[in-house]
Design a protein around this motif. Structure first.
Motif, PDB file in Angstrom:
ATOM      1  N   LEU A 246     -73.824 -60.099  41.180  1.00 55.22           N
ATOM      2  CA  LEU A 246     -73.193 -58.788  41.330  1.00 55.22           C
ATOM      3  C   LEU A 246     -73.231 -58.003  40.016  1.00 55.22           C
ATOM      4  N   ALA A 247     -72.983 -58.709  38.906  1.00 54.90           N
ATOM      5  CA  ALA A 247     -73.047 -58.039  37.602  1.00 54.90           C
ATOM      6  C   ALA A 247     -74.466 -57.570  37.301  1.00 54.90           C
ATOM      7  N   ALA A 248     -75.455 -58.384  37.645  1.00 53.53           N
ATOM      8  CA  ALA A 248     -76.851 -57.985  37.426  1.00 53.53           C
ATOM      9  C   ALA A 248     -77.200 -56.740  38.239  1.00 53.53           C
ATOM     10  N   ILE A 249     -76.717 -56.694  39.476  1.00 52.35           N
ATOM     11  CA  ILE A 249     -76.940 -55.512  40.321  1.00 52.35           C
ATOM     12  C   ILE A 249     -76.264 -54.294  39.703  1.00 52.35           C
ATOM     13  N   GLY A 250     -75.047 -54.494  39.190  1.00 52.42           N
ATOM     14  CA  GLY A 250     -74.331 -53.390  38.562  1.00 52.42           C
ATOM     15  C   GLY A 250     -75.040 -52.851  37.343  1.00 52.42           C
ATOM     16  N   TYR A 251     -75.531 -53.733  36.482  1.00 50.80           N
ATOM     17  CA  TYR A 251     -76.256 -53.279  35.286  1.00 50.80           C
ATOM     18  C   TYR A 251     -77.569 -52.595  35.656  1.00 50.80           C
ATOM     19  N   LEU A 252     -78.247 -53.117  36.674  1.00 50.50           N
ATOM     20  CA  LEU A 252     -79.466 -52.463  37.133  1.00 50.50           C
ATOM     21  C   LEU A 252     -79.164 -51.059  37.645  1.00 50.50           C
ATOM     22  N   GLY A 253     -78.082 -50.949  38.407  1.00 55.32           N
ATOM     23  CA  GLY A 253     -77.678 -49.643  38.904  1.00 55.32           C
ATOM     24  C   GLY A 253     -77.376 -48.671  37.777  1.00 55.32           C
ATOM     25  N   LEU A 254     -76.673 -49.143  36.751  1.00 53.90           N
ATOM     26  CA  LEU A 254     -76.367 -48.288  35.604  1.00 53.90           C
ATOM     27  C   LEU A 254     -77.644 -47.842  34.892  1.00 53.90           C
ATOM     28  N   ALA A 255     -78.648 -48.686  34.912  1.00 55.89           N
ATOM     29  CA  ALA A 255     -79.898 -48.357  34.224  1.00 55.89           C
ATOM     30  C   ALA A 255     -80.711 -47.288  34.951  1.00 55.89           C
TER      31      ALA A 255
ATOM     32  N   PRO B 243     -78.668 -41.869  38.724  1.00 52.98           N
ATOM     33  CA  PRO B 243     -78.445 -40.548  38.125  1.00 52.98           C
ATOM     34  C   PRO B 243     -77.023 -40.464  37.570  1.00 52.98           C
ATOM     35  N   TRP B 244     -76.809 -39.511  36.681  1.00 53.69           N
ATOM     36  CA  TRP B 244     -75.553 -39.429  35.956  1.00 53.69           C
ATOM     37  C   TRP B 244     -74.334 -39.303  36.868  1.00 53.69           C
ATOM     38  N   TYR B 245     -74.487 -38.620  38.011  1.00 57.09           N
ATOM     39  CA  TYR B 245     -73.324 -38.369  38.854  1.00 57.09           C
ATOM     40  C   TYR B 245     -72.856 -39.619  39.609  1.00 57.09           C
ATOM     41  N   LEU B 246     -73.665 -40.678  39.614  1.00 57.98           N
ATOM     42  CA  LEU B 246     -73.230 -41.938  40.236  1.00 57.98           C
ATOM     43  C   LEU B 246     -72.616 -42.908  39.227  1.00 57.98           C
ATOM     44  N   LEU B 247     -72.687 -42.556  37.944  1.00 54.74           N
ATOM     45  CA  LEU B 247     -72.201 -43.479  36.924  1.00 54.74           C
ATOM     46  C   LEU B 247     -70.716 -43.826  37.066  1.00 54.74           C
ATOM     47  N   PRO B 248     -69.825 -42.869  37.348  1.00 58.50           N
ATOM     48  CA  PRO B 248     -68.415 -43.253  37.495  1.00 58.50           C
ATOM     49  C   PRO B 248     -68.187 -44.322  38.563  1.00 58.50           C
ATOM     50  N   VAL B 249     -68.885 -44.189  39.689  1.00 56.14           N
ATOM     51  CA  VAL B 249     -68.749 -45.191  40.757  1.00 56.14           C
ATOM     52  C   VAL B 249     -69.237 -46.551  40.270  1.00 56.14           C
ATOM     53  N   LEU B 250     -70.360 -46.566  39.578  1.00 59.92           N
ATOM     54  CA  LEU B 250     -70.911 -47.821  39.074  1.00 59.92           C
ATOM     55  C   LEU B 250     -70.050 -48.417  37.970  1.00 59.92           C
ATOM     56  N   TRP B 251     -69.414 -47.580  37.146  1.00 60.38           N
ATOM     57  CA  TRP B 251     -68.502 -48.099  36.128  1.00 60.38           C
ATOM     58  C   TRP B 251     -67.315 -48.812  36.773  1.00 60.38           C
ATOM     59  N   VAL B 252     -66.778 -48.193  37.829  1.00 56.23           N
ATOM     60  CA  VAL B 252     -65.652 -48.824  38.534  1.00 56.23           C
ATOM     61  C   VAL B 252     -66.100 -50.146  39.156  1.00 56.23           C
ATOM     62  N   PHE B 253     -67.282 -50.138  39.779  1.00 53.50           N
ATOM     63  CA  PHE B 253     -67.800 -51.367  40.379  1.00 53.50           C
ATOM     64  C   PHE B 253     -67.997 -52.439  39.316  1.00 53.50           C
TER      65      PHE B 253
ATOM     66  N   PHE C 125     -74.616 -47.895  24.804  1.00 51.69           N
ATOM     67  CA  PHE C 125     -73.435 -48.717  24.501  1.00 51.69           C
ATOM     68  C   PHE C 125     -72.247 -48.264  25.339  1.00 51.69           C
ATOM     69  N   VAL C 126     -72.061 -46.953  25.419  1.00 53.54           N
ATOM     70  CA  VAL C 126     -70.957 -46.413  26.218  1.00 53.54           C
ATOM     71  C   VAL C 126     -71.170 -46.718  27.699  1.00 53.54           C
ATOM     72  N   LYS C 127     -72.378 -46.505  28.166  1.00 51.32           N
ATOM     73  CA  LYS C 127     -72.678 -46.634  29.591  1.00 51.32           C
ATOM     74  C   LYS C 127     -72.637 -48.079  30.078  1.00 51.32           C
ATOM     75  N   PHE C 128     -73.248 -48.978  29.308  1.00 56.35           N
ATOM     76  CA  PHE C 128     -73.382 -50.356  29.769  1.00 56.35           C
ATOM     77  C   PHE C 128     -72.197 -51.247  29.401  1.00 56.35           C
ATOM     78  N   TRP C 129     -71.495 -50.914  28.317  1.00 54.44           N
ATOM     79  CA  TRP C 129     -70.409 -51.813  27.909  1.00 54.44           C
ATOM     80  C   TRP C 129     -69.046 -51.138  27.881  1.00 54.44           C
ATOM     81  N   LEU C 130     -68.907 -50.035  27.165  1.00 54.90           N
ATOM     82  CA  LEU C 130     -67.579 -49.483  26.929  1.00 54.90           C
ATOM     83  C   LEU C 130     -66.875 -49.052  28.207  1.00 54.90           C
ATOM     84  N   MET C 131     -67.548 -48.325  29.073  1.00 56.45           N
ATOM     85  CA  MET C 131     -66.884 -47.822  30.272  1.00 56.45           C
ATOM     86  C   MET C 131     -66.521 -48.944  31.257  1.00 56.45           C
TER      87      MET C 131
END
Length: 347
Positions: free
Chosen positions: A51-60, A63-73, A218-224
């Protein structure tokens, strides 16, 4: 043994008979809720990694507007990682100590969380749950102690007891688990190892992440995701033992069975949170015995409801619940459980 429920005073939780002990409550639980199931435990580890691998792939690639959903996931998935490490810290993941230590360190690593420092402090919380000025999880100040704080300390306490509760666990992480000088003997060596383990990992991983993805990476993949984890950790741990009717008791009047059963809140969250976080909020049986693995908590909870349902406290997560807690549950009061900051200031 069921005891007799006495009618609680206004705004106080139900009270057990004084002769009820933890062992009496434990006798009402099925024996098999203490059994470890290695296949279940390890399958969950591998699912969480996937699940974490899927989440990181999604973050990679998202598009920017889906990032909040992926951060929560992703932050919620990593909270599930923490829960598996939590079981390892209680030795309820495996019968082998070295396996528990390995799983704990690996599951805590993405969060830069020192395993042994947390494990020792968290077991201390279980031993002294809701014991005033002893418990190390959301222990409220007395009004006089609050007023004697420095302006900075008072400001921080006011914030994390109010609308900024969701960053409270960050301070707990930073202050309590990295300073091995607060420990002694074997514990000191263990805490130092865990702290240096995550510090070295961060010193290698963070520059590598920034050099390959930039500050935004760093912000996208770890901090958020890390901030989402702390939102859940702060929320879960605050609600586990904090309501306007639940009192922290001074050591001289503290009763273990009362604190563990009547001072613990079963809070229901949306199903997706419960699934990804492995039922960590089925919290009553966990405080009756931390030896119960996460996948047996619901069965144990049903047994507690059957035998001790008049004593249990249940809520459903909502913003109104958080408002109720953060509006009221500020300072210890021996007569009404809590006094708010405004009540103390007005006097």
């Amino acid at each position: 043994m069921t005891g007799v429920l006495t009618k609680p005073e206004a705004s106080k939780s139900p009270k057990l008979d004084d002769d009820v002990r933890i062992k009496d409550i434990l006798k009402t639980l099925p024996r098999d809720v203490f059994e470890k199931r290695p296949i279940k435990a390890w399958t969950t580890v591998f699912i969480d990694i996937a699940l974490a691998a899927i989440g990181y792939l999604g973050l990679a690639i998202a598009p920017w507007y889906l990032l909040p959903v992926l951060w929560v996931f992703q932050g919620t998935v990593l909270t599930g990682w923490f829960v598996l490490g939590h079981d390892a810290g209680h030795r309820s993941f495996s019968n082998r100590k070295w396996v528990n230590d390995l799983v704990g360190h690996v599951m805590f690593l993405p969060l830069i969380y020192p395993f042994h420092g947390w494990r020792i402090q968290h077991n201390y919380h279980h031993k002294h749950t809701n014991k005033l000025e002893v418990d190390n999880a959301w222990d409220p100040y007395r009004p006089e102690a609050y007023q004697n704080l420095s302006a900075l300390e008072r400001g921080i306490y006011t914030a994390v007891r109010g609308r900024f509760w969701w960053v409270g666990s960050i301070g707990h992480w930073l202050v309590q688990h990295f300073n091995w000088n607060n420990f002694s003997g074997k514990q000191r060596e263990q805490v130092r190892f865990s702290a240096l383990f995550v510090i070295v990992a961060a010193c290698i991983g963070f520059p590598l992440l920034i050099s390959t993805t930039g500050i935004w990476g760093f912000v996208k993949f770890w901090l958020m995701p890390w901030m989402v984890y702390h939102f859940w950790m702060s929320t879960f741990t605050l609600v586990h033992h904090t309501l306007p009717e639940i009192q922290f008791q001074p050591a001289e009047t503290w009763n273990e069975a009362q604190a563990q059963l009547c001072g613990t809140v079963h809070c229901s969250y949306p199903t997706w949170v419960e699934v990804l976080c492995h039922d960590i909020n089925v919290h009553l049986p966990h405080h009756i015995s931390s030896a119960i693995p996460w996948y047996n908590l619901r069965r144990a909870h049903r047994a507690l409801k059957e035998h001790w349902g008049s004593y249990t406290i249940e809520r459903e997560f909502s913003w109104s619940l958080m408002k109720q807690i953060t509006d009221r549950c500020h300072l210890y009061d021996p007569n009404q459980c809590y006094r708010s900051f405004s009540e103390v200031r007005d006097r």
